[in-house]
Write a protein that holds these residues in place. Structure first.
Motif, PDB file in Angstrom:
ATOM      1  N   ARG A   1      26.117   9.517  58.804  1.00 24.73           N
ATOM      2  CA  ARG A   1      26.253   9.592  59.924  1.00 24.73           C
ATOM      3  C   ARG A   1      26.663   8.772  60.932  1.00 24.73           C
ATOM      4  NH1 ARG A   1      22.747  13.634  58.740  1.00 24.73           N
ATOM      5  NH2 ARG A   1      20.811  12.913  59.746  1.00 24.73           N
ATOM      6  N   ILE A   2      25.130   7.424  60.968  1.00 26.18           N
ATOM      7  CA  ILE A   2      25.890   6.481  61.435  1.00 26.18           C
ATOM      8  C   ILE A   2      27.205   5.624  61.184  1.00 26.18           C
ATOM      9  CG2 ILE A   2      24.671   3.868  61.690  1.00 26.18           C
ATOM     10  CD1 ILE A   2      22.278   5.507  61.474  1.00 26.18           C
ATOM     11  N   VAL A   3      27.555   5.704  60.105  1.00 26.38           N
ATOM     12  CA  VAL A   3      28.939   4.526  59.977  1.00 26.38           C
ATOM     13  C   VAL A   3      29.446   5.973  60.225  1.00 26.38           C
ATOM     14  CG1 VAL A   3      30.537   4.346  57.871  1.00 26.38           C
ATOM     15  CG2 VAL A   3      27.703   3.605  57.981  1.00 26.38           C
ATOM     16  N   GLU A   4      30.005   7.400  59.842  1.00 30.94           N
ATOM     17  CA  GLU A   4      30.932   8.016  59.966  1.00 30.94           C
ATOM     18  C   GLU A   4      30.832   8.100  61.993  1.00 30.94           C
ATOM     19  OE1 GLU A   4      29.564  11.727  58.982  1.00 30.94           O
ATOM     20  OE2 GLU A   4      30.461  11.074  57.085  1.00 30.94           O
ATOM     21  N   ALA A   5      30.069   7.620  62.792  1.00 27.48           N
ATOM     22  CA  ALA A   5      29.960   7.846  64.180  1.00 27.48           C
ATOM     23  C   ALA A   5      30.237   5.751  64.748  1.00 27.48           C
ATOM     24  CB  ALA A   5      28.820   7.353  65.207  1.00 27.48           C
ATOM     25  N   GLU A   6      30.398   4.851  64.418  1.00 21.46           N
ATOM     26  CA  GLU A   6      30.363   3.359  64.897  1.00 21.46           C
ATOM     27  C   GLU A   6      30.554   2.668  63.686  1.00 21.46           C
ATOM     28  OE1 GLU A   6      27.518   1.518  66.436  1.00 21.46           O
ATOM     29  OE2 GLU A   6      25.700   2.871  65.707  1.00 21.46           O
ATOM     30  N   LYS A   7      31.780   1.795  63.932  1.00 22.70           N
ATOM     31  CA  LYS A   7      31.510   0.999  62.788  1.00 22.70           C
ATOM     32  C   LYS A   7      30.657  -0.190  61.863  1.00 22.70           C
ATOM     33  CE  LYS A   7      34.673  -3.726  62.109  1.00 22.70           C
ATOM     34  NZ  LYS A   7      34.270  -4.554  62.218  1.00 22.70           N
TER      35      LYS A   7
END
Length: 138
Positions: free
Chosen positions: A48-54
């Motif tokens: 979820r974090i990787v999909e939300a930001e670089k």
């Protein structure tokens, strides 16, 4: 602990033990204050974090509840191929190192040697000295 400037690199620590995540974040912050630090207890949270930001760097625990760190590494790299993954494990043997390498991790750090190997491995990745970090696969 976060220095959330847009140009600062993002490091994500993935470990199911809160104390381990916090200790790793503190170590990274002490050595590389410029990192924006993120935390996840599972691969699902990490994705979820990787999909939300670089995310520039992921420290991925080998053994996690649900999806393990090997599959988690593959999934992170499918979504973010330019992210560097450092596999962190309490199991330091050739089969664990091999699995991490095949999954796409750029380095492997044993939890028993974390105090002397983690920061050099991250520094090596930050400055692009892949030849130097490759010794960590031996």
């Amino acid at each position: 602990m976060n220095n959330d400037s847009p140009q600062n690199p993002v490091a994500l620590v993935v470990d199911d033990h809160d104390a381990v995540r916090l200790a790793l974040c503190e170590r990274i912050h002490a050595s590389f204050g410029q990192f924006q630090l993120r935390q996840a207890g599972t691969v699902d949270e990490a994705l979820r974090i990787v999909e939300a930001e670089k995310v520039d760097l992921v420290l991925m625990d080998f053994r996690l509840p649900g999806t393990d760190g090997v599959h988690g590494t593959r999934m992170v790299l499918e979504r973010s191929p330019h992210t560097s993954v450092v596999m962190v494990s309490g199991y330091d043997d050739s089969s664990h190192r091999s699995a991490a390498r095949k999954a796409g991790a750029r380095a492997f750090v044993s939890k028993r040697a974390i105090s002397r190997e983690l920061i050099p491995a991250i520094m090596s990745l930050m400055i692009g000295q892949e030849g130097r970090e490759s010794a960590k696969w031996a």
